[in-house]
Design a protein around this motif. Structure first.
Motif, PDB file in Angstrom:
ATOM      1  N   GLY A   1      -9.193  -4.672   8.786  1.00  0.00           N
ATOM      2  CA  GLY A   1     -10.321  -4.155   9.541  1.00  0.00           C
ATOM      3  C   GLY A   1     -11.250  -5.266   9.968  1.00  0.00           C
ATOM      4  O   GLY A   1     -12.384  -5.025  10.325  1.00  0.00           O
ATOM      5  N   GLY A   2     -10.797  -6.498   9.899  1.00  0.00           N
ATOM      6  CA  GLY A   2     -11.623  -7.649  10.217  1.00  0.00           C
ATOM      7  C   GLY A   2     -11.715  -8.554   9.002  1.00  0.00           C
ATOM      8  O   GLY A   2     -11.773  -8.080   7.871  1.00  0.00           O
ATOM      9  N   ALA A   3     -11.722  -9.860   9.221  1.00  0.00           N
ATOM     10  CA  ALA A   3     -11.848 -10.864   8.161  1.00  0.00           C
ATOM     11  C   ALA A   3     -10.705 -10.777   7.153  1.00  0.00           C
ATOM     12  O   ALA A   3     -10.803 -11.317   6.063  1.00  0.00           O
ATOM     13  CB  ALA A   3     -13.200 -10.739   7.444  1.00  0.00           C
TER      14      ALA A   3
ATOM     15  N   PRO B   1     -14.140   0.670   2.607  1.00  0.00           N
ATOM     16  CA  PRO B   1     -12.918   0.781   3.408  1.00  0.00           C
ATOM     17  C   PRO B   1     -13.024   1.740   4.586  1.00  0.00           C
ATOM     18  O   PRO B   1     -12.053   1.896   5.331  1.00  0.00           O
ATOM     19  CB  PRO B   1     -11.890   1.299   2.384  1.00  0.00           C
ATOM     20  CG  PRO B   1     -12.696   2.071   1.400  1.00  0.00           C
ATOM     21  CD  PRO B   1     -14.043   1.407   1.337  1.00  0.00           C
ATOM     22  N   HIS B   2     -14.184   2.373   4.785  1.00  0.00           N
ATOM     23  CA  HIS B   2     -14.302   3.442   5.775  1.00  0.00           C
ATOM     24  C   HIS B   2     -14.698   2.902   7.145  1.00  0.00           C
ATOM     25  O   HIS B   2     -15.791   3.163   7.665  1.00  0.00           O
ATOM     26  CB  HIS B   2     -15.319   4.482   5.292  1.00  0.00           C
ATOM     27  CG  HIS B   2     -15.064   4.960   3.898  1.00  0.00           C
ATOM     28  ND1 HIS B   2     -15.723   4.439   2.803  1.00  0.00           N
ATOM     29  CD2 HIS B   2     -14.190   5.877   3.426  1.00  0.00           C
ATOM     30  CE1 HIS B   2     -15.288   5.037   1.703  1.00  0.00           C
ATOM     31  NE2 HIS B   2     -14.356   5.907   2.051  1.00  0.00           N
ATOM     32  N   ASN B   3     -13.797   2.155   7.741  1.00  0.00           N
ATOM     33  CA  ASN B   3     -14.028   1.607   9.074  1.00  0.00           C
ATOM     34  C   ASN B   3     -13.561   2.644  10.109  1.00  0.00           C
ATOM     35  O   ASN B   3     -12.551   2.472  10.782  1.00  0.00           O
ATOM     36  CB  ASN B   3     -13.258   0.297   9.234  1.00  0.00           C
ATOM     37  CG  ASN B   3     -13.583  -0.423  10.534  1.00  0.00           C
ATOM     38  OD1 ASN B   3     -14.465  -0.017  11.278  1.00  0.00           O
ATOM     39  ND2 ASN B   3     -12.839  -1.486  10.811  1.00  0.00           N
ATOM     40  N   PHE B   4     -14.311   3.728  10.209  1.00  0.00           N
ATOM     41  CA  PHE B   4     -13.895   4.860  11.032  1.00  0.00           C
ATOM     42  C   PHE B   4     -13.717   4.494  12.507  1.00  0.00           C
ATOM     43  O   PHE B   4     -12.840   5.028  13.184  1.00  0.00           O
ATOM     44  CB  PHE B   4     -14.922   5.996  10.899  1.00  0.00           C
ATOM     45  CG  PHE B   4     -14.988   6.605   9.528  1.00  0.00           C
ATOM     46  CD1 PHE B   4     -13.888   7.254   8.980  1.00  0.00           C
ATOM     47  CD2 PHE B   4     -16.144   6.522   8.777  1.00  0.00           C
ATOM     48  CE1 PHE B   4     -13.938   7.805   7.713  1.00  0.00           C
ATOM     49  CE2 PHE B   4     -16.210   7.084   7.509  1.00  0.00           C
ATOM     50  CZ  PHE B   4     -15.104   7.720   6.973  1.00  0.00           C
ATOM     51  N   GLU B   5     -14.549   3.594  13.003  1.00  0.00           N
ATOM     52  CA  GLU B   5     -14.486   3.229  14.413  1.00  0.00           C
ATOM     53  C   GLU B   5     -13.515   2.081  14.670  1.00  0.00           C
ATOM     54  O   GLU B   5     -13.384   1.621  15.801  1.00  0.00           O
ATOM     55  CB  GLU B   5     -15.885   2.856  14.914  1.00  0.00           C
ATOM     56  CG  GLU B   5     -16.870   4.028  14.830  1.00  0.00           C
ATOM     57  CD  GLU B   5     -18.262   3.626  15.280  1.00  0.00           C
ATOM     58  OE1 GLU B   5     -18.441   2.438  15.666  1.00  0.00           O
ATOM     59  OE2 GLU B   5     -19.160   4.484  15.251  1.00  0.00           O
TER      60      GLU B   5
ATOM     61  N   GLY C   1      -5.534  10.297  10.554  1.00  0.00           N
ATOM     62  CA  GLY C   1      -5.997   8.928  10.728  1.00  0.00           C
ATOM     63  C   GLY C   1      -6.742   8.351   9.541  1.00  0.00           C
ATOM     64  O   GLY C   1      -6.751   7.142   9.345  1.00  0.00           O
ATOM     65  N   PHE C   2      -7.422   9.206   8.744  1.00  0.00           N
ATOM     66  CA  PHE C   2      -8.236   8.703   7.634  1.00  0.00           C
ATOM     67  C   PHE C   2      -7.614   9.151   6.320  1.00  0.00           C
ATOM     68  O   PHE C   2      -7.862  10.253   5.850  1.00  0.00           O
ATOM     69  CB  PHE C   2      -9.680   9.202   7.770  1.00  0.00           C
ATOM     70  CG  PHE C   2     -10.287   8.908   9.112  1.00  0.00           C
ATOM     71  CD1 PHE C   2     -10.186   7.633   9.663  1.00  0.00           C
ATOM     72  CD2 PHE C   2     -10.945   9.889   9.836  1.00  0.00           C
ATOM     73  CE1 PHE C   2     -10.731   7.358  10.907  1.00  0.00           C
ATOM     74  CE2 PHE C   2     -11.493   9.617  11.080  1.00  0.00           C
ATOM     75  CZ  PHE C   2     -11.388   8.346  11.615  1.00  0.00           C
ATOM     76  N   TRP C   3      -6.811   8.267   5.760  1.00  0.00           N
ATOM     77  CA  TRP C   3      -6.030   8.644   4.595  1.00  0.00           C
ATOM     78  C   TRP C   3      -6.110   7.584   3.497  1.00  0.00           C
ATOM     79  O   TRP C   3      -6.192   7.903   2.313  1.00  0.00           O
ATOM     80  CB  TRP C   3      -4.567   8.849   5.035  1.00  0.00           C
ATOM     81  CG  TRP C   3      -3.576   9.114   3.931  1.00  0.00           C
ATOM     82  CD1 TRP C   3      -3.847   9.581   2.670  1.00  0.00           C
ATOM     83  CD2 TRP C   3      -2.171   8.930   3.986  1.00  0.00           C
ATOM     84  NE1 TRP C   3      -2.695   9.704   1.944  1.00  0.00           N
ATOM     85  CE2 TRP C   3      -1.641   9.302   2.730  1.00  0.00           C
ATOM     86  CE3 TRP C   3      -1.300   8.489   4.986  1.00  0.00           C
ATOM     87  CZ2 TRP C   3      -0.278   9.242   2.455  1.00  0.00           C
ATOM     88  CZ3 TRP C   3       0.048   8.441   4.702  1.00  0.00           C
ATOM     89  CH2 TRP C   3       0.558   8.815   3.461  1.00  0.00           C
TER      90      TRP C   3
END
Length: 507
Positions: free
Chosen positions: A235-237, A433-437, A289-291
């Motif tokens: 999700g980045g980095a 961990p909740h990078n929804f966007e 998508g969110f699992w």
């Protein structure tokens, strides 16, 4: 006094070497049991037994305190003369030699921030290759070193597979993990192995490191959070984050799992399961998508404690192997299917089901008055490893032994990890961990929404329970697996990964 007390690391070394005639998993379980006992009570061993094991393994870690104890009590580690013939002029064999000087002390080992976590020693040939500082690290040289590491793990098929290598950008998460081990990340390489069966590919990463204590250069195999070529689950980095490709691979693997029931009929326990929450990402509408958020917090914790990354696919495949080892596998799979295959108490209990647990240091904590404590089933309240307690007991967590933890809120999971700063002090990083966007900059900043660092563990925990999404003021779950336990899980999960790769399963 005819015994010696061993610290956690030396107890682990002693137990491992004492049982050198056992299978590797049995040795690992006994070694972890020694660590737990030494950490929370006392681990003592008779000098006679310790000396016998030391003669077989003179360079083992535990040999240093045993050697000093033997010298202190006028017992020296003499040459084994048990097979030498006794002559009229020879004296009887003895473990003591009068007048001989005590053994020279061994060079003290550099203290690491967690003595229970992973090693970057040259002896770890399945993951570490030492290289010369003058040697130019070409991509071809990285491939050769990588193949040697896989061969040392018994994975000879990699030598005949097509392997490609590309240098890629160093991620912040890698610098954090190996900075904890007093190493500097020099460069990073992505390895792609084309599997001979099934036509799939394995993605792994190799880091070039420099040991800050002595300048030794190393190539280290670290696995990967991704299992898809050209697509990152980060999700980045470099942090794990929501990935449609990752969720689809794990979901498809579970949907295709087949087991025979008591009548011999093939059953697919997850064929109709709806995995996760949110909008569907597959045509059959069954994978959402969110699992992976709780599983992502665990995967990052494993990387922090063991130096190895696992994909979501490998984690769920290993969890399924643990389910298969139980006597009620069908009922467990039915429960997972009915609850959208969640992360939580049941999954964590299964993952650590064959790990020795000390009643003085439970792994799975629930804060009193929390929703998690109130809804904990009666049979689990007295289960091994669980405890309902005050927040004050949670705050006594031994972060030297357990450098990572997962914090549960009713519908969210977060990670807290202890990291060493450049000045040698520690900070506690909260991982969200909740990078929804699916923002690529979610974890870029040290003080961004995806990760924040605090001076104390208490401040980090309070931030989760009062400021983060889904917070309710309490810790519904606090999972704290010791680093030694995480290393044990890593080794077992590597066996699962090996099986998947060799069979081309899931790729």
């Amino acid at each position: 006094m005819n015994s010696v007390e061993l610290g956690a690391l030396n107890a682990m070394s002693y137990c491992w070497n004492k049982h050198d005639d056992s299978f590797i998993l049995a040795r690992a379980v006994k070694a972890i049991a020694g660590v737990v006992k030494a950490t929370f009570t006392k681990y003592t061993v008779s000098l006679i037994e310790a000396e016998a094991v030391m003669k077989r393994h003179p360079d083992a870690w535990f040999a240093e305190p045993v050697t000093w104890a033997l010298a202190k009590y006028k017992i020296t580690h003499a040459t084994d003369t048990s097979r030498q013939p006794v002559t009229a002029s020879s004296s009887p064999a003895s473990s003591a030699t009068a007048g001989s000087p005590p053994p020279l002390p061994r060079t003290p080992r550099v203290s690491e921030y967690s003595p229970y976590s992973f090693s970057l020693n040259e002896m770890v040939k399945t993951r570490v290759q030492f290289i010369n500082e003058e040697c130019r690290t070409s991509e071809e040289a990285v491939i050769v070193a990588y193949q040697k590491m896989r061969a040392a793990a018994g994975e000879l098929w990699v030598e005949n597979a097509k392997v490609t290598c590309d240098e890629v950008r160093i991620d912040e998460v890698d610098e954090i993990v190996f900075g904890n081990k007093n190493h500097h990340v020099m460069s990073k390489y992505k390895i792609i192995i084309h599997q001979p069966i099934g036509g799939g590919c394995t993605v792994e990463e190799v880091l070039k490191l420099r040991d800050k204590s002595n300048g030794q250069m190393k190539l280290v195999r670290i696995g990967s959070f991704s299992e898809t070529v050209g697509v990152s689950t980060a999700g980045g980095a470099g942090f794990p984050g929501y990935s449609d490709q990752s969720s689809i691979k794990a979901g498809r693997y579970l949907q295709q799992l087949k087991f025979k029931d008591e009548k011999g009929v093939d059953r697919y326990p997850y064929r109709d399961t709806q995995f996760g929450i949110g909008s569907p990402i597959t045509d059959d509408q069954k994978i959402r998508g969110f699992w992976s958020c709780g599983f992502d917090a665990l995967r990052l914790g494993i990387y922090q404690a063991t130096g190895y990354k696992f994909s979501f696919l490998v984690l769920v495949a290993f969890l399924e192997e643990m389910i298969s080892s139980t006597t009620n596998a069908a009922q467990l799979r039915q429960w997972f299917s009915q609850h959208d295959y969640p992360f939580g108490d049941v999954a964590m209990e299964l993952l650590a089901s064959d790990i020795p647990k000390s009643p003085d240091y439970p792994f799975f904590l629930k804060e009193k008055e929390s929703k998690g404590a109130k809804e904990l089933p009666e049979e689990r309240k007295n289960a091994e490893g669980f405890d309902i307690c005050e927040r004050s007991k949670i705050l006594t967590t031994n972060w030297d032994c357990t450098s990572t933890a997962i914090l549960g809120q009713p519908a969210h999971a977060y990670g807290v990890y202890r990291n060493r700063k450049s000045d040698g002090t520690f900070e506690y990083m909260v991982y969200d961990p909740h990078n929804f966007e699916r923002r690529p900059d979610f974890y870029i900043s040290d003080c961004g929404q995806g990760r924040m660092s605090f001076a104390t563990a208490e401040d980090a925990i309070n931030h989760v329970t009062t400021d983060k999404g889904g917070c309710n003021g309490h810790l519904d779950a606090f999972y704290r697996l010791p680093d030694s336990t995480m290393c044990y899980l890593r080794d077992k999960m590597l066996e699962t990964k090996k099986r998947l790769e060799e069979n081309g399963t899931g790729y």
